[in-house]
Write a protein that holds these residues in place. Structure first.
Motif, PDB file in Angstrom:
ATOM      1  N   PRO A  69      24.697   1.622  32.225  1.00  0.00           N
ATOM      2  CA  PRO A  69      25.346   0.393  31.769  1.00  0.00           C
ATOM      3  C   PRO A  69      26.771   0.185  32.281  1.00  0.00           C
ATOM      4  O   PRO A  69      27.261  -0.930  32.286  1.00  0.00           O
ATOM      5  CB  PRO A  69      25.351   0.521  30.244  1.00  0.00           C
ATOM      6  N   ASN A  70      27.443   1.249  32.704  1.00  0.00           N
ATOM      7  CA  ASN A  70      28.845   1.121  33.100  1.00  0.00           C
ATOM      8  C   ASN A  70      29.079   1.865  34.415  1.00  0.00           C
ATOM      9  O   ASN A  70      29.086   3.092  34.452  1.00  0.00           O
ATOM     10  CB  ASN A  70      29.723   1.688  31.988  1.00  0.00           C
ATOM     11  N   ARG A  71      29.299   1.085  35.481  1.00  0.00           N
ATOM     12  CA  ARG A  71      29.510   1.662  36.820  1.00  0.00           C
ATOM     13  C   ARG A  71      30.693   2.633  36.849  1.00  0.00           C
ATOM     14  O   ARG A  71      30.669   3.639  37.542  1.00  0.00           O
ATOM     15  CB  ARG A  71      29.738   0.529  37.819  1.00  0.00           C
ATOM     16  N   ALA A  72      31.732   2.339  36.085  1.00  0.00           N
ATOM     17  CA  ALA A  72      32.919   3.195  36.091  1.00  0.00           C
ATOM     18  C   ALA A  72      32.579   4.616  35.658  1.00  0.00           C
ATOM     19  O   ALA A  72      33.025   5.582  36.277  1.00  0.00           O
ATOM     20  CB  ALA A  72      34.002   2.611  35.189  1.00  0.00           C
ATOM     21  N   PHE A  73      31.754   4.751  34.613  1.00  0.00           N
ATOM     22  CA  PHE A  73      31.429   6.095  34.149  1.00  0.00           C
ATOM     23  C   PHE A  73      30.502   6.823  35.112  1.00  0.00           C
ATOM     24  O   PHE A  73      30.556   8.039  35.231  1.00  0.00           O
ATOM     25  CB  PHE A  73      30.876   6.064  32.726  1.00  0.00           C
ATOM     26  N   LEU A  74      29.681   6.079  35.838  1.00  0.00           N
ATOM     27  CA  LEU A  74      28.863   6.690  36.881  1.00  0.00           C
ATOM     28  C   LEU A  74      29.773   7.252  37.966  1.00  0.00           C
ATOM     29  O   LEU A  74      29.620   8.390  38.401  1.00  0.00           O
ATOM     30  CB  LEU A  74      27.908   5.653  37.473  1.00  0.00           C
ATOM     31  N   THR A  75      30.756   6.460  38.390  1.00  0.00           N
ATOM     32  CA  THR A  75      31.694   6.889  39.430  1.00  0.00           C
ATOM     33  C   THR A  75      32.504   8.099  38.961  1.00  0.00           C
ATOM     34  O   THR A  75      32.667   9.075  39.698  1.00  0.00           O
ATOM     35  CB  THR A  75      32.635   5.728  39.807  1.00  0.00           C
ATOM     36  N   ILE A  76      32.995   8.039  37.737  1.00  0.00           N
ATOM     37  CA  ILE A  76      33.790   9.144  37.200  1.00  0.00           C
ATOM     38  C   ILE A  76      32.945  10.416  37.129  1.00  0.00           C
ATOM     39  O   ILE A  76      33.381  11.493  37.561  1.00  0.00           O
ATOM     40  CB  ILE A  76      34.363   8.777  35.816  1.00  0.00           C
ATOM     41  N   GLY A  77      31.735  10.298  36.595  1.00  0.00           N
ATOM     42  CA  GLY A  77      30.852  11.467  36.499  1.00  0.00           C
ATOM     43  C   GLY A  77      30.536  12.057  37.859  1.00  0.00           C
ATOM     44  O   GLY A  77      30.534  13.281  38.040  1.00  0.00           O
ATOM     45  N   ARG A  78      30.275  11.186  38.836  1.00  0.00           N
ATOM     46  CA  ARG A  78      29.973  11.649  40.196  1.00  0.00           C
ATOM     47  C   ARG A  78      31.182  12.397  40.776  1.00  0.00           C
ATOM     48  O   ARG A  78      31.038  13.477  41.353  1.00  0.00           O
ATOM     49  CB  ARG A  78      29.609  10.462  41.085  1.00  0.00           C
ATOM     50  N   GLU A  79      32.377  11.832  40.612  1.00  0.00           N
ATOM     51  CA  GLU A  79      33.581  12.463  41.160  1.00  0.00           C
ATOM     52  C   GLU A  79      33.894  13.790  40.463  1.00  0.00           C
ATOM     53  O   GLU A  79      34.314  14.747  41.110  1.00  0.00           O
ATOM     54  CB  GLU A  79      34.771  11.509  41.073  1.00  0.00           C
ATOM     55  N   LEU A  80      33.695  13.837  39.159  1.00  0.00           N
ATOM     56  CA  LEU A  80      33.910  15.109  38.454  1.00  0.00           C
ATOM     57  C   LEU A  80      32.912  16.152  38.945  1.00  0.00           C
ATOM     58  O   LEU A  80      33.265  17.317  39.168  1.00  0.00           O
ATOM     59  CB  LEU A  80      33.795  14.908  36.938  1.00  0.00           C
ATOM     60  N   GLY A  81      31.657  15.742  39.127  1.00  0.00           N
ATOM     61  CA  GLY A  81      30.627  16.659  39.626  1.00  0.00           C
ATOM     62  C   GLY A  81      30.956  17.186  41.012  1.00  0.00           C
ATOM     63  O   GLY A  81      30.764  18.376  41.306  1.00  0.00           O
ATOM     64  N   ARG A  82      31.475  16.322  41.877  1.00  0.00           N
ATOM     65  CA  ARG A  82      31.863  16.754  43.229  1.00  0.00           C
ATOM     66  C   ARG A  82      32.981  17.788  43.190  1.00  0.00           C
ATOM     67  O   ARG A  82      33.166  18.549  44.126  1.00  0.00           O
ATOM     68  CB  ARG A  82      32.315  15.554  44.052  1.00  0.00           C
ATOM     69  N   ARG A  83      33.733  17.788  42.123  1.00  0.00           N
ATOM     70  CA  ARG A  83      34.841  18.725  41.986  1.00  0.00           C
ATOM     71  C   ARG A  83      34.452  19.958  41.169  1.00  0.00           C
ATOM     72  O   ARG A  83      35.300  20.746  40.788  1.00  0.00           O
ATOM     73  CB  ARG A  83      36.038  18.013  41.367  1.00  0.00           C
ATOM     74  N   GLY A  84      33.162  20.084  40.875  1.00  0.00           N
ATOM     75  CA  GLY A  84      32.670  21.286  40.223  1.00  0.00           C
ATOM     76  C   GLY A  84      32.536  21.212  38.713  1.00  0.00           C
ATOM     77  O   GLY A  84      32.204  22.206  38.073  1.00  0.00           O
ATOM     78  N   VAL A  85      32.780  20.054  38.118  1.00  0.00           N
ATOM     79  CA  VAL A  85      32.647  19.925  36.669  1.00  0.00           C
ATOM     80  C   VAL A  85      31.174  19.703  36.347  1.00  0.00           C
ATOM     81  O   VAL A  85      30.573  18.732  36.823  1.00  0.00           O
ATOM     82  CB  VAL A  85      33.504  18.753  36.126  1.00  0.00           C
ATOM     83  N   PRO A  86      30.574  20.580  35.549  1.00  0.00           N
ATOM     84  CA  PRO A  86      29.162  20.408  35.199  1.00  0.00           C
ATOM     85  C   PRO A  86      28.931  19.130  34.387  1.00  0.00           C
ATOM     86  O   PRO A  86      29.818  18.677  33.645  1.00  0.00           O
ATOM     87  CB  PRO A  86      28.840  21.637  34.332  1.00  0.00           C
ATOM     88  N   ALA A  87      27.739  18.571  34.538  1.00  0.00           N
ATOM     89  CA  ALA A  87      27.394  17.341  33.819  1.00  0.00           C
ATOM     90  C   ALA A  87      27.595  17.511  32.315  1.00  0.00           C
ATOM     91  O   ALA A  87      28.119  16.619  31.648  1.00  0.00           O
ATOM     92  CB  ALA A  87      25.955  16.934  34.126  1.00  0.00           C
TER      93      ALA A  87
END
Length: 175
Positions: free
Chosen positions: A75-93
């Motif tokens: 529902p919210n593109r911003a949270f998808l982007t934030i989650g993706r960027e955190l994941g790329r930096r090693g933060v688990p889902a």
């Protein structure tokens, strides 16, 4: 709304107020996104979907699944982007979702305080109800609240980052 309309308030003023009350989450960054199941799986390290994290994300309304098409709706593109960027930096889902849940609670408490402030000092009495004026005040109050939170958060992040750097580079000073 019906009371306002029955007292002669124009429908456009009432609809403007209704729109303003829901406008805080509008914009390209908050538009919904639909992903294929494959694209969704790629958001997880190695494509391994963490079912517990997906269940929590569904419970929080971060994702929904279309059982007919298999598509994943975010529902919210911003949270998808934030989650993706955190994941790329090693933060688990799971950690990202936990932080989202805590942040949502914190921001709701902040919003409740600003709304209480608005009701005490700005909204006026029910007999003075003017949807057009109230709409303008809500818009301005939202802007002021967002600016205050953004500025305070930026300052707090700067201070916390400086403290973290100090702890990592000079263990004796960080204690």
């Amino acid at each position: 709304m019906l009371d306002g309309w029955s007292q002669g308030t124009s429908l456009s003023d009432l609809l403007g107020l209704e729109h303003e009350l829901s406008a805080g989450s509008s914009g390209a960054a908050t538009e919904p996104v639909e992903l294929t199941a494959e694209d969704f799986a790629e958001l997880f390290p190695g494509g391994e979907v963490d079912l517990d994290s997906v269940q929590r994300a569904m419970t929080l309304g971060l994702v929904a699944f279309d059982e007919e098409t298999g598509a994943v709706r975010v529902p919210n593109r911003a949270f998808l982007t934030i989650g993706r960027e955190l994941g790329r930096r090693g933060v688990p889902a799971a950690a990202s979702i936990e932080e989202y849940e805590r942040l949502a609670g914190d921001t709701r408490r902040i919003a409740d305080r600003f709304v209480a402030l608005f009701e005490r000092h700005v909204a006026g009495d029910d007999e003075d109800f003017d949807p057009a004026a109230l709409t303008a005040e809500i818009r301005k109050f939202r802007e002021l609240a967002a600016l205050a939170v953004q500025d305070l958060l930026a300052t707090a992040l700067d201070e916390a980052a400086a403290d973290a750097v100090t702890r990592r580079t000079d263990p004796d000073r960080g204690r």
